[in-house]
Design a protein around this motif. Structure first.
Motif, PDB file in Angstrom:
ATOM      1  N   LEU A 187       0.822  -1.220   0.000  1.00  0.00           N
ATOM      2  CA  LEU A 187       0.000   0.000   0.000  1.00  0.00           C
ATOM      3  C   LEU A 187       0.853   1.266   0.000  1.00  0.00           C
ATOM      4  CD1 LEU A 187      -2.871  -0.930   2.491  1.00  0.00           C
ATOM      5  CD2 LEU A 187      -3.118  -0.379   0.059  1.00  0.00           C
ATOM      6  N   TYR A 188       1.964   1.247   0.735  1.00  0.00           N
ATOM      7  CA  TYR A 188       2.817   2.430   0.781  1.00  0.00           C
ATOM      8  C   TYR A 188       3.383   2.727  -0.605  1.00  0.00           C
ATOM      9  CZ  TYR A 188       6.499   5.718   1.961  1.00  0.00           C
ATOM     10  OH  TYR A 188       7.302   6.838   1.993  1.00  0.00           O
ATOM     11  N   LYS A 189       3.851   1.682  -1.277  1.00  0.00           N
ATOM     12  CA  LYS A 189       4.438   1.877  -2.603  1.00  0.00           C
ATOM     13  C   LYS A 189       3.368   2.160  -3.660  1.00  0.00           C
ATOM     14  CE  LYS A 189       8.609  -0.903  -1.887  1.00  0.00           C
ATOM     15  NZ  LYS A 189       9.420  -2.038  -2.388  1.00  0.00           N
ATOM     16  N   TYR A 190       2.163   1.677  -3.418  1.00  0.00           N
ATOM     17  CA  TYR A 190       1.077   1.847  -4.390  1.00  0.00           C
ATOM     18  C   TYR A 190       0.492   3.252  -4.358  1.00  0.00           C
ATOM     19  CZ  TYR A 190      -3.318   0.948  -6.885  1.00  0.00           C
ATOM     20  OH  TYR A 190      -4.371   0.994  -7.766  1.00  0.00           O
ATOM     21  N   ASN A 191       0.198   3.735  -3.141  1.00  0.00           N
ATOM     22  CA  ASN A 191      -0.438   5.055  -3.067  1.00  0.00           C
ATOM     23  C   ASN A 191       0.008   5.895  -1.867  1.00  0.00           C
ATOM     24  OD1 ASN A 191      -1.731   3.836  -0.915  1.00  0.00           O
ATOM     25  ND2 ASN A 191      -3.751   3.762  -1.881  1.00  0.00           N
ATOM     26  N   GLY A 192       1.087   5.455  -1.203  1.00  0.00           N
ATOM     27  CA  GLY A 192       1.633   6.262  -0.113  1.00  0.00           C
ATOM     28  C   GLY A 192       0.966   6.074   1.227  1.00  0.00           C
ATOM     29  N   THR A 193      -0.020   5.200   1.307  1.00  0.00           N
ATOM     30  CA  THR A 193      -0.684   4.950   2.582  1.00  0.00           C
ATOM     31  C   THR A 193      -0.006   3.805   3.319  1.00  0.00           C
ATOM     32  OG1 THR A 193      -2.275   3.410   1.588  1.00  0.00           O
ATOM     33  CG2 THR A 193      -2.885   5.728   1.648  1.00  0.00           C
ATOM     34  N   CYS A 194      -0.461   3.533   4.510  1.00  0.00           N
ATOM     35  CA  CYS A 194       0.043   2.459   5.374  1.00  0.00           C
ATOM     36  C   CYS A 194       1.437   2.799   5.911  1.00  0.00           C
ATOM     37  CB  CYS A 194       0.009   1.110   4.659  1.00  0.00           C
ATOM     38  SG  CYS A 194       0.122  -0.311   5.811  1.00  0.00           S
ATOM     39  N   GLY A 195       2.301   1.816   6.008  1.00  0.00           N
ATOM     40  CA  GLY A 195       3.567   1.982   6.715  1.00  0.00           C
ATOM     41  C   GLY A 195       3.492   1.385   8.113  1.00  0.00           C
ATOM     42  N   ASN A 196       2.459   0.561   8.351  1.00  0.00           N
ATOM     43  CA  ASN A 196       2.278  -0.049   9.677  1.00  0.00           C
ATOM     44  C   ASN A 196       3.448  -0.914  10.096  1.00  0.00           C
ATOM     45  OD1 ASN A 196      -0.184   1.138   9.430  1.00  0.00           O
ATOM     46  ND2 ASN A 196      -1.415  -0.707   9.645  1.00  0.00           N
ATOM     47  N   CYS A 197       4.103  -1.544   9.124  1.00  0.00           N
ATOM     48  CA  CYS A 197       5.214  -2.439   9.466  1.00  0.00           C
ATOM     49  C   CYS A 197       6.351  -1.676  10.146  1.00  0.00           C
ATOM     50  CB  CYS A 197       5.717  -3.177   8.229  1.00  0.00           C
ATOM     51  SG  CYS A 197       6.272  -2.105   6.886  1.00  0.00           S
ATOM     52  N   ILE A 198       6.466  -0.381   9.868  1.00  0.00           N
ATOM     53  CA  ILE A 198       7.493   0.431  10.533  1.00  0.00           C
ATOM     54  C   ILE A 198       7.224   0.481  12.032  1.00  0.00           C
ATOM     55  CG2 ILE A 198       8.502   2.744  10.722  1.00  0.00           C
ATOM     56  CD1 ILE A 198       7.779   3.188   7.782  1.00  0.00           C
ATOM     57  N   ASP A 199       5.966   0.695  12.385  1.00  0.00           N
ATOM     58  CA  ASP A 199       5.581   0.796  13.795  1.00  0.00           C
ATOM     59  C   ASP A 199       5.685  -0.544  14.520  1.00  0.00           C
ATOM     60  OD1 ASP A 199       4.950   3.497  13.438  1.00  0.00           O
ATOM     61  OD2 ASP A 199       2.913   2.994  12.781  1.00  0.00           O
ATOM     62  N   TYR A 200       5.430  -1.641  13.805  1.00  0.00           N
ATOM     63  CA  TYR A 200       5.410  -2.957  14.448  1.00  0.00           C
ATOM     64  C   TYR A 200       6.781  -3.616  14.516  1.00  0.00           C
ATOM     65  CZ  TYR A 200       0.317  -2.733  14.289  1.00  0.00           C
ATOM     66  OH  TYR A 200      -0.994  -2.360  14.476  1.00  0.00           O
ATOM     67  N   CYS A 201       7.785  -3.032  13.891  1.00  0.00           N
ATOM     68  CA  CYS A 201       9.137  -3.598  13.972  1.00  0.00           C
ATOM     69  C   CYS A 201       9.708  -3.319  15.363  1.00  0.00           C
ATOM     70  CB  CYS A 201      10.052  -2.989  12.909  1.00  0.00           C
ATOM     71  SG  CYS A 201      11.772  -3.540  13.035  1.00  0.00           S
ATOM     72  N   VAL A 202       9.872  -4.364  16.158  1.00  0.00           N
ATOM     73  CA  VAL A 202      10.338  -4.200  17.538  1.00  0.00           C
ATOM     74  C   VAL A 202      11.815  -3.837  17.614  1.00  0.00           C
ATOM     75  CG1 VAL A 202       8.570  -5.700  18.518  1.00  0.00           C
ATOM     76  CG2 VAL A 202      10.720  -6.709  17.736  1.00  0.00           C
ATOM     77  N   ALA A 203      12.519  -3.953  16.487  1.00  0.00           N
ATOM     78  CA  ALA A 203      13.942  -3.607  16.459  1.00  0.00           C
ATOM     79  C   ALA A 203      14.174  -2.199  15.932  1.00  0.00           C
ATOM     80  CB  ALA A 203      14.697  -4.608  15.590  1.00  0.00           C
ATOM     81  N   ASN A 204      13.087  -1.498  15.585  1.00  0.00           N
ATOM     82  CA  ASN A 204      13.203  -0.164  14.971  1.00  0.00           C
ATOM     83  C   ASN A 204      14.137  -0.198  13.767  1.00  0.00           C
ATOM     84  OD1 ASN A 204      11.527   1.163  16.934  1.00  0.00           O
ATOM     85  ND2 ASN A 204      13.239   1.093  18.363  1.00  0.00           N
ATOM     86  N   GLY A 205      13.982  -1.244  12.969  1.00  0.00           N
ATOM     87  CA  GLY A 205      14.904  -1.459  11.850  1.00  0.00           C
ATOM     88  C   GLY A 205      14.379  -1.027  10.494  1.00  0.00           C
TER      89      GLY A 205
END
Length: 259
Positions: A187-205
């Motif tokens: 979704l982020y690459k398609y239309n710039g929305t989402c990015g939830n995986c950034i928040d859920y990465c427990v390593a801040n990676g």
């Protein structure tokens, strides 16, 4: 292709009963790439100069078969929250790695019966432990075979999401390549929305730098091998997967409904 497709799907469907696994899987996503696809050579620039070509395994390689084995929803839900991966997630990863090896062996036998040859490639642990780079990336091969595109967490998003494992087989049998779609499943690459995986990465990676996603492989690896690796009777729980769970692409292609 149809015969191989059925062989893989039937094998996965019957595997739990055959091996007595805890894990069960949704129907696999399967793709084919021509071994001479020029994208394989591009991986030497994208990943590493040492990344192999299909012909490095089989001199007269003609096709690469790729299959994604999707985890069932209860496994994905078990891994939401907390810092460490859940027991169900760990077991699923271990048992799916075993399944990939067994599919490879099973298809190898069937392919040999038809007068051809194929590889039996390991599902994981085939990477440089210092550089954290693989010399045969199943995910990138999956991209070439048209079964998915990459999310900003560097996971391959298929029509059945990104939660699962990928295996691949090289053969000198000529098969019809899968047609690759030209759109993004992230979704982020398609239309710039989402990015939830950034928040859920427990390593801040996972970060976005100048509009481009970046995954810090060392942070990710350190999170997995942080000295608190669960030991199970069937193997070690060296998985994380937090960035893949509880996101729109966990179990489906979220862009499909928007097209």
């Amino acid at each position: 292709m149809k015969e191989l497709d059925s062989l893989i799907k039937d094998y996965v469907k019957n595997y739990q009963q055959l091996k007595g696994t805890e894990t069960n899987w949704y129907e696999p996503v399967i793709g084919i790439a021509a071994a001479n696809n020029p994208m394989f050579k591009e991986l030497k620039n994208i990943i590493s100069p040492t990344h192999a070509l299909p012909t490095d395994f089989i001199k007269d390689a003609a096709s690469v078969i790729v299959f994604f084995l999707p985890f069932q929803e209860h496994i994905v839900k078990s891994n939401i929250g907390n810092i460490e991966s859940s027991r169900e997630w760990d077991i699923a990863n271990i048992e799916t790695n075993n399944l990939i090896v067994d599919i490879n062996k099973y298809l190898h036998e069937k392919i040999v019966e038809k007068g051809y040859i194929s590889t039996v490639l390991p599902p994981t642990y085939n990477y440089d432990e210092k550089e954290l780079i693989s010399d045969w990336s199943h995910r990138h091969v999956g991209y070439i075979a048209g079964i998915g595109t990459f999310g900003i967490n560097n996971m391959l998003i298929t029509e059945k999401g990104c939660c699962g494992r990928i295996g691949s087989i090289i053969t000198n049998m000529t098969l019809t390549p899968t047609i690759r779609e030209k759109h993004e499943n992230c979704l982020y690459k398609y239309n710039g929305t989402c990015g939830n995986c950034i928040d859920y990465c427990v390593a801040n990676g996972i970060t976005i730098e100048n509009g481009y996603p970046y995954v810090d492989k060392k942070r990710c690896n350190d999170q997995i091998y942080n000295g608190n690796i669960p030991q199970y009777s069937i193997g070690i729980g060296d998985a994380c997967g937090k960035c893949m769970c509880n996101v729109p692409c966990s179990l489906k292609n979220p862009v499909k409904k928007l097209k």
